[in-house]
Write a protein that holds these residues in place. Structure first.
Motif, PDB file in Angstrom:
ATOM      1  N   LEU A 183       0.843  -1.199   0.000  1.00 46.86           N
ATOM      2  CA  LEU A 183       0.000   0.000   0.000  1.00 46.86           C
ATOM      3  C   LEU A 183       0.877   1.249   0.000  1.00 46.86           C
ATOM      4  CD1 LEU A 183      -2.497  -1.226   2.751  1.00 46.86           C
ATOM      5  CD2 LEU A 183      -2.920  -1.189   0.295  1.00 46.86           C
ATOM      6  N   PRO A 184       1.268   1.721  -1.170  1.00 49.11           N
ATOM      7  CA  PRO A 184       2.176   2.882  -1.241  1.00 49.11           C
ATOM      8  C   PRO A 184       1.612   4.131  -0.580  1.00 49.11           C
ATOM      9  CG  PRO A 184       1.256   2.346  -3.408  1.00 49.11           C
ATOM     10  CD  PRO A 184       0.934   1.215  -2.514  1.00 49.11           C
ATOM     11  N   ASN A 185       0.300   4.340  -0.676  1.00 54.38           N
ATOM     12  CA  ASN A 185      -0.277   5.533  -0.062  1.00 54.38           C
ATOM     13  C   ASN A 185      -0.108   5.513   1.457  1.00 54.38           C
ATOM     14  OD1 ASN A 185      -1.086   6.529  -2.521  1.00 54.38           O
ATOM     15  ND2 ASN A 185      -3.181   5.750  -2.363  1.00 54.38           N
ATOM     16  N   LEU A 186      -0.291   4.346   2.070  1.00 55.70           N
ATOM     17  CA  LEU A 186      -0.106   4.235   3.514  1.00 55.70           C
ATOM     18  C   LEU A 186       1.358   4.439   3.876  1.00 55.70           C
ATOM     19  CD1 LEU A 186      -1.206   3.660   6.304  1.00 55.70           C
ATOM     20  CD2 LEU A 186      -0.981   1.218   5.854  1.00 55.70           C
ATOM     21  N   GLN A 187       2.256   3.907   3.065  1.00 51.10           N
ATOM     22  CA  GLN A 187       3.679   4.088   3.312  1.00 51.10           C
ATOM     23  C   GLN A 187       4.029   5.575   3.314  1.00 51.10           C
ATOM     24  OE1 GLN A 187       5.423   1.654   4.472  1.00 51.10           O
ATOM     25  NE2 GLN A 187       6.336   0.444   2.819  1.00 51.10           N
ATOM     26  N   PHE A 216       4.898  10.982   9.530  1.00 49.37           N
ATOM     27  CA  PHE A 216       5.146  10.915  10.973  1.00 49.37           C
ATOM     28  C   PHE A 216       6.643  10.712  11.252  1.00 49.37           C
ATOM     29  CE2 PHE A 216       0.661   9.743  10.733  1.00 49.37           C
ATOM     30  CZ  PHE A 216       0.112  10.454  11.801  1.00 49.37           C
ATOM     31  N   ASP A 217       7.295   9.971  10.374  1.00 51.45           N
ATOM     32  CA  ASP A 217       8.731   9.704  10.552  1.00 51.45           C
ATOM     33  C   ASP A 217       9.563  10.977  10.425  1.00 51.45           C
ATOM     34  OD1 ASP A 217       9.971   7.391  11.351  1.00 51.45           O
ATOM     35  OD2 ASP A 217       9.613   6.345   9.466  1.00 51.45           O
ATOM     36  N   SER A 218       9.040  11.948   9.704  1.00 51.98           N
ATOM     37  CA  SER A 218       9.802  13.180   9.481  1.00 51.98           C
ATOM     38  C   SER A 218       9.676  14.170  10.629  1.00 51.98           C
ATOM     39  CB  SER A 218       9.336  13.842   8.181  1.00 51.98           C
ATOM     40  OG  SER A 218       7.988  14.300   8.302  1.00 51.98           O
ATOM     41  N   LEU A 219       8.841  13.888  11.620  1.00 59.60           N
ATOM     42  CA  LEU A 219       8.668  14.782  12.759  1.00 59.60           C
ATOM     43  C   LEU A 219       9.878  14.726  13.683  1.00 59.60           C
ATOM     44  CD1 LEU A 219       4.951  13.877  13.629  1.00 59.60           C
ATOM     45  CD2 LEU A 219       5.748  15.995  12.545  1.00 59.60           C
ATOM     46  N   ALA A 268      -1.399  17.528  10.073  1.00 56.33           N
ATOM     47  CA  ALA A 268      -1.536  17.187   8.654  1.00 56.33           C
ATOM     48  C   ALA A 268      -1.322  15.698   8.428  1.00 56.33           C
ATOM     49  CB  ALA A 268      -0.544  17.996   7.825  1.00 56.33           C
ATOM     50  N   ALA A 269      -0.328  15.134   9.127  1.00 58.14           N
ATOM     51  CA  ALA A 269      -0.082  13.701   9.014  1.00 58.14           C
ATOM     52  C   ALA A 269      -1.269  12.915   9.570  1.00 58.14           C
ATOM     53  CB  ALA A 269       1.206  13.327   9.755  1.00 58.14           C
ATOM     54  N   GLY A 270      -1.804  13.380  10.695  1.00 60.38           N
ATOM     55  CA  GLY A 270      -2.968  12.716  11.289  1.00 60.38           C
ATOM     56  C   GLY A 270      -4.177  12.762  10.387  1.00 60.38           C
ATOM     57  N   SER A 271      -4.383  13.894   9.721  1.00 59.98           N
ATOM     58  CA  SER A 271      -5.508  14.013   8.795  1.00 59.98           C
ATOM     59  C   SER A 271      -5.342  13.067   7.609  1.00 59.98           C
ATOM     60  CB  SER A 271      -5.618  15.461   8.303  1.00 59.98           C
ATOM     61  OG  SER A 271      -6.660  15.604   7.373  1.00 59.98           O
ATOM     62  N   ALA A 272      -4.114  12.950   7.127  1.00 55.46           N
ATOM     63  CA  ALA A 272      -3.855  12.040   6.011  1.00 55.46           C
ATOM     64  C   ALA A 272      -4.120  10.598   6.426  1.00 55.46           C
ATOM     65  CB  ALA A 272      -2.414  12.199   5.531  1.00 55.46           C
ATOM     66  N   TYR A 273      -3.718  10.247   7.653  1.00 58.33           N
ATOM     67  CA  TYR A 273      -3.999   8.882   8.107  1.00 58.33           C
ATOM     68  C   TYR A 273      -5.497   8.687   8.329  1.00 58.33           C
ATOM     69  CZ  TYR A 273      -4.188   4.513  10.544  1.00 58.33           C
ATOM     70  OH  TYR A 273      -4.513   3.219  10.880  1.00 58.33           O
ATOM     71  N   ALA A 323     -10.426   5.763   7.053  1.00 56.40           N
ATOM     72  CA  ALA A 323     -11.781   5.731   6.492  1.00 56.40           C
ATOM     73  C   ALA A 323     -11.893   4.635   5.430  1.00 56.40           C
ATOM     74  CB  ALA A 323     -12.130   7.086   5.898  1.00 56.40           C
ATOM     75  N   GLN A 324     -10.833   4.422   4.680  1.00 57.03           N
ATOM     76  CA  GLN A 324     -10.844   3.356   3.669  1.00 57.03           C
ATOM     77  C   GLN A 324     -10.841   1.986   4.335  1.00 57.03           C
ATOM     78  OE1 GLN A 324      -7.766   3.923   0.697  1.00 57.03           O
ATOM     79  NE2 GLN A 324      -8.034   6.138   0.721  1.00 57.03           N
ATOM     80  N   ILE A 325     -10.047   1.849   5.392  1.00 53.83           N
ATOM     81  CA  ILE A 325     -10.023   0.585   6.129  1.00 53.83           C
ATOM     82  C   ILE A 325     -11.405   0.292   6.703  1.00 53.83           C
ATOM     83  CG2 ILE A 325      -9.074  -0.582   8.166  1.00 53.83           C
ATOM     84  CD1 ILE A 325      -6.484   1.002   7.728  1.00 53.83           C
TER      85      ILE A 325
END
Length: 407
Positions: free
Chosen positions: A73-77, A83-86, A123-128, A133-135
């Motif tokens: 799942l590239p979008n999830l990656q 989050f890793d960039s924080l 922003a990262a939280g909103s993206a997740y 929502a898809q899950i």
């Protein structure tokens, strides 16, 4: 500095409740691969797994399964990489931080604010949230949901009642009140018997629980039934405030970490899931301990967010009148002055907020929503079976209104 979860160990979960502990240990390799800022928030939720509603547990497990297979799942990656960039909060350099994830999240939040990184975290939280929502859409079946909100007890006089909801449904202006509550409760019971799924059918009362709310298959919670629990909580708040030992944020944090045994007399009895939910309503909601209208509105919000019931009946009751805060949080005995008209205003807006939250659920196009003024003649029904933005002056009773709404 890039955050890492590699130091996570099985022993970090020793104090988690049994089922949460087992789940965390089973998925330990997956958890250690997650960005630490994301992991802290996820573990805070996972720690309450034993007391989650069935749909929440299924969603938690679905997320873990998705994390384990996220290479496909590239979008999830990409989302998790945000989050890793924080920047790394100092609390994550402390060994065993995962044993107390709520504390870690609080410290991380303060650090991100000070580092100017909170916008990036949001922003990262909103993206997740979009990924979640898809899950959820893949996991949940489309449900035939029904929500009924009863407002205006002891408050005649309506004006343009339900004005925010009128564009979305049919407003009935000549509804006979006689037998209305019985019809609503009968429908609630029938739906619970026809589909006896745990925590799928709810009755919430701003006063004492109506007798019909205690029927088999119906989960009930009421403001009046939690009187002693609310009193104990207010006593705790008054004591902490008078001693000046904790600030507002620390007080809120301490309240959210309370267990049922610390306050007692929760309605849920031996049902630990219900007991924990009742406690969360009183400790996490602002004003739920003081105003019955706030209690009903917040309970509805949390049930729709967490339990996602098939049937939800809310009945507002007159709340106490506004007074100075010192008097509102007082635990002294005394007769309260009630404000039925002000409560109707609160309940009308609460009904609108409930409709908004209902429409955030998967399959919202199949939802039925009804709000009824039990001391008047007005009701609004939003349903695929009824026209939008129309007014009906036809005389009817609540039973007919329910039948028309269900189509």
């Amino acid at each position: 500095m890039i955050a890492s979860s590699a130091s996570l160990q099985s022993s970090d979960f020793a104090q988690y409740p049994p089922q949460a502990r087992d789940l965390a240990r089973r998925y330990l390799p997956t958890l250690t691969s997650l960005p630490v800022a994301f992991l802290a928030v996820f573990l805070r939720e996972l720690m309450g797994y034993d007391w989650q509603f069935p749909v929440e547990r299924a969603e938690t497990e679905a997320q873990l399964h998705t994390f384990r297979n996220r290479g496909d799942l590239p979008n999830l990656q990409q989302t998790l990489a945000r989050f890793d960039s924080l920047p790394l909060a100092p609390c994550f350099q402390r060994a065993g931080w995962a044993a107390q994830p709520s504390r870690a999240v609080e410290e991380m939040t303060a650090f991100l604010w000070s580092a100017g990184a909170m916008d990036a975290f949001h922003a990262a939280g909103s993206a997740y949230g979009d990924q979640l929502a898809q899950i959820r859409a893949q996991q949940e079946k489309v449900r035939d949901r029904l929500c009924i909100v009863i407002v205006g007890r002891d408050a005649p006089g309506e004006g343009d009642l339900f004005r925010h909801l009128r564009p979305h449904g049919t407003c009935f202006e000549n509804v006979r009140a006689a037998g209305g509550l019985k019809a609503v409760m009968s429908l609630l019971e029938k739906r619970a018997q026809a589909d006896p799924v745990p925590y799928a059918h709810w009755y919430v009362d701003g006063g004492e629980t109506h007798d019909s709310g205690a029927r088999a298959g119906v989960s009930s919670i009421s403001y009046g039934g939690l009187a002693l629990t609310r009193r104990n909580l207010l006593q705790y708040m008054v004591t902490a405030r008078s001693l000046g030992s904790v600030g507002p944020e620390e007080l809120r944090s301490k309240m959210m970490q309370m267990g049922p045994a610390q306050l007692g007399n929760l309605q849920g009895g031996s049902d630990e899931v219900l007991r924990r939910f009742e406690l969360s309503v009183l400790t996490e909601g602002a004003g739920t301990q003081i105003f019955s209208t706030t209690f009903v509105q917040w309970t509805a919000r949390e049930l729709l967010r967490r339990a996602r019931p098939d049937t939800l009946v809310l009945r507002y009751a007159p709340r106490q009148a506004d007074r100075p805060m010192n008097e509102l949080i007082s635990v002294e005995d005394g007769e309260q002055e009630l404000d039925p008209r002000g409560s109707l205003v609160d309940a009308e807006m609460g009904a609108y907020y409930t409709w908004i939250n209902l429409n955030r659920l998967h399959g919202e196009e199949n939802c039925r929503f009804i709000a009824w003024h039990e001391s008047g003649t007005t009701a609004i029904a939003v349903s695929p079976a009824l026209a939008k933005g129309t007014v009906s002056t036809q005389t009817c009773d609540v039973e007919q209104l329910l039948r028309w709404s269900l189509g």
